[in-house]
Write a protein that holds these residues in place. Sequence first.
Motif, PDB file in Angstrom:
ATOM      1  N   ARG A 185      -1.544   5.155   4.608  1.00 23.63           N
ATOM      2  CA  ARG A 185      -1.079   4.480   3.390  1.00 23.63           C
ATOM      3  C   ARG A 185      -2.157   4.623   2.320  1.00 23.63           C
ATOM      4  NH1 ARG A 185       0.131  -1.536   4.938  1.00 23.63           N
ATOM      5  NH2 ARG A 185      -1.577  -1.187   6.412  1.00 23.63           N
ATOM      6  N   PHE A 186      -1.725   4.821   1.080  1.00 23.65           N
ATOM      7  CA  PHE A 186      -2.671   4.916  -0.017  1.00 23.65           C
ATOM      8  C   PHE A 186      -3.259   3.547  -0.320  1.00 23.65           C
ATOM      9  CE2 PHE A 186       0.127   8.593  -1.360  1.00 23.65           C
ATOM     10  CZ  PHE A 186      -0.777   9.569  -0.974  1.00 23.65           C
ATOM     11  N   LEU A 187      -4.558   3.513  -0.600  1.00 23.30           N
ATOM     12  CA  LEU A 187      -5.195   2.268  -1.008  1.00 23.30           C
ATOM     13  C   LEU A 187      -4.680   1.825  -2.368  1.00 23.30           C
ATOM     14  CD1 LEU A 187      -8.948   2.677   0.036  1.00 23.30           C
ATOM     15  CD2 LEU A 187      -7.098   1.512   1.264  1.00 23.30           C
ATOM     16  N   GLN A 188      -4.682   0.512  -2.565  1.00 20.96           N
ATOM     17  CA  GLN A 188      -4.206  -0.099  -3.797  1.00 20.96           C
ATOM     18  C   GLN A 188      -5.330  -0.922  -4.424  1.00 20.96           C
ATOM     19  OE1 GLN A 188      -0.703   0.110  -4.781  1.00 20.96           O
ATOM     20  NE2 GLN A 188      -0.645   1.646  -3.151  1.00 20.96           N
ATOM     21  N   THR A 189      -5.202  -1.154  -5.721  1.00 14.03           N
ATOM     22  CA  THR A 189      -6.046  -2.122  -6.410  1.00 14.03           C
ATOM     23  C   THR A 189      -5.170  -2.891  -7.373  1.00 14.03           C
ATOM     24  OG1 THR A 189      -8.000  -2.448  -7.808  1.00 14.03           O
ATOM     25  CG2 THR A 189      -6.769  -0.392  -8.131  1.00 14.03           C
ATOM     26  N   LYS A 190      -5.050  -4.185  -7.160  1.00 12.27           N
ATOM     27  CA  LYS A 190      -4.191  -5.047  -7.978  1.00 12.27           C
ATOM     28  C   LYS A 190      -2.770  -4.479  -8.069  1.00 12.27           C
ATOM     29  CE  LYS A 190      -7.899  -7.071 -10.734  1.00 12.27           C
ATOM     30  NZ  LYS A 190      -8.454  -7.301 -12.094  1.00 12.27           N
ATOM     31  N   ASP A 191      -2.219  -4.129  -6.924  1.00 12.91           N
ATOM     32  CA  ASP A 191      -0.826  -3.685  -6.807  1.00 12.91           C
ATOM     33  C   ASP A 191      -0.539  -2.363  -7.513  1.00 12.91           C
ATOM     34  OD1 ASP A 191      -0.012  -5.902  -5.267  1.00 12.91           O
ATOM     35  OD2 ASP A 191       0.101  -7.120  -7.087  1.00 12.91           O
ATOM     36  N   ARG A 192      -1.549  -1.590  -7.752  1.00 10.73           N
ATOM     37  CA  ARG A 192      -1.334  -0.233  -8.242  1.00 10.73           C
ATOM     38  C   ARG A 192      -2.211   0.717  -7.437  1.00 10.73           C
ATOM     39  NH1 ARG A 192      -5.533   1.309 -11.658  1.00 10.73           N
ATOM     40  NH2 ARG A 192      -6.821  -0.401 -12.471  1.00 10.73           N
ATOM     41  N   LEU A 193      -1.891   1.988  -7.529  1.00 12.71           N
ATOM     42  CA  LEU A 193      -2.606   2.986  -6.748  1.00 12.71           C
ATOM     43  C   LEU A 193      -4.085   3.009  -7.132  1.00 12.71           C
ATOM     44  CD1 LEU A 193      -1.720   5.119  -4.627  1.00 12.71           C
ATOM     45  CD2 LEU A 193      -1.649   6.778  -6.501  1.00 12.71           C
TER      46      LEU A 193
END
Length: 671
Positions: A297-305
């Motif tokens: 799974r791609f990492l997220q930051t504040k609900d964005r990629l």
Amino acid sequence: MTFSCRIILTFIFTISLSAQDVTFDLLENIFESKKTLHTSSAQFEVLLHNNPSLVTDLGVGLWAWPLPMDFDNDGDFDLVVSCHDKPYNGTYLFENESGGSFPVFEKARKIGPGFANIQVSYIDGVPRMLIPGKELRYTASTGLVAWKNLPIPRNVHIWTKEGLPFKEKHKIRSNQWKYIDFDEDGDLDVIIGVGDWHDYGWDDAYNAAGQWTNGPLRGLVYLVLNTGSDNDPIYAAPRLLYTSAGEPVEVFGRPSPNFADFDQDGDLDLLCGEFLDRFTYFENQGTRKNPVFAPGRFLQTKDRLLTMDLQMVTPIVLDWDRDGDIDIVSGDEDGRVAFIENTGQLKASLPQFKAPRYFQQKADRVKFGALATPFGFDWDGDGDMDIVAGNTAGYVAFIENLGGGSNPRWAAPSLLNSGGKPLRILAGPSGSIQGPAEAKWGYTTLSVGNWDTDDLPDLIVNSIWGAVQWYRNVGTRKNPKLEAGRFVEVDWPGDAPKPSWVWWTPKVNQLVTQWRTTPVVIDWNHDGLNDLVMLDHEGYLSLFARFRTGQGLGLRPGQRVFTNEHGKPLRLNSRHAGKSGRRKLQIVDWDGDGLRDILLNSQNADLLKNLGSDGDNTRFRNLGPVSQQKLSGHSTSPTVVDWNGDTVPDLLLGTESGFFYHLKNPRSKGQ
């Protein structure tokens, strides 16, 4: 110096990052008469900020391989960063003197040569550095050198297709080795990340709809178990790692595999980078001794990629801020390094991170990204010559000359806006002829000139697309403000021509030429209007002449009026697709004979001497490079400046490292 004189003094860009360098000496016509008559022993000098209080982005040259460690054993983390470009090849120490997790690092100090694919592993708290097949060590007496060989084939990759192994190992570009006790048996195994370009192919594979018809870029991870001991290792056959879904652990090239307990459940999870800008997390849903990796799974930051600014990311994981969770320190293609802080929180079992913050250093060398393409010009109208430049990331920056005469003091690069937004040209999934792996590159190359005759300097920019754009200045002479870009138009007699490999159709009258080539703005025919001199769609240096119409200004189709000494049109690049274009040039009277010469990218810059005109045509002879010094990797990008105010143009080169190099004209009398 007048505005028009400054126009005559300047033009640029970069040669690009590609797996295959272009050997321009093999190109036809202009190189038939290439000599080294003009080569001198003069040495270029690197351009320094000369600004002790300034702080800039920390950076090495092209390709950053970060090796965070407490290098000086003073209790805080320093940054060691390796890069293998030209001319900045080396491994550099950025010392952390102030402590803390986000300090201003000291200036770079070279501690060894540069290494591609270098990786650091932390074994019992001790950093261990590997390149394919070798472990490295640093000592004060030897620097960073190979210490011992690992008895493992340097290329372990044999990709399987439909269950059948290929007989030959595939060519790989990434080959990243790390130590790890994978099976918790007390000895060190080896993890190897490989980037396989076999299916991707690299070049010219779009269909008419802009779909990539080759395969994907593959990034795979191999485990090499040690069945012996650390003192007497016996390595088993390499094997691919698989997920619980039965698929190989795979990302989009350049995996940079990292094992750590991100979710703090006692086992080792896997985090990978890629050739583009993302990070993929493979959660270990098994145990420490018997890992089972969930699909990525791609990492997220504040609900964005979570993405880096550029691409070719090289993550290393460790508890950088020493708060008990595992952070990421990642290199970027342009030599910068970012800190990506772990918040310590999980969301649907996915670790949560803050956005990347690029580390800072005390200012030293002037740098703008990678493959910098400078243009010398007084952009802010204060009477001294600044630098406007493009780079691989597709940005354009203003680097302000803060004064100092022949040895200026420089501000940090300031990104330009257009239409109220950052000026950035990117390839996206289909804009680079070399495929979707280049989505985050733009390769901006530019000239400054008064394009609309309103006495304000505008920007003319070419890029990875080969679609030349005009950014109109609607500000003032001292405070430029750029409108959104619009495509340069030519009065074509029929459909707009384009290079044969360009899959998309130009708009009506649009100028589409070869990618990554300097658009030179200059009044070549002395009629009071600035023309455009650049490569046409077939690689010939051409004059696109400006003329007046009832509605305003027009641009005539390119004329091949530039020839070699034998009268043959100058075809500066005859190659196909990804090997096309890539020519950076400056038009200026370099030798002071009253005729405008061409400075052309080479090992530094070739001088194409103007031999005079025959009717509409002008003949040139290539006298070879202006210096014996080799500054090119992919290439250089020449422009001219006159910081000492003697009215004699001096040479400024942008290089693939993103640093700039200055050479005084032999005619210069200024100090």
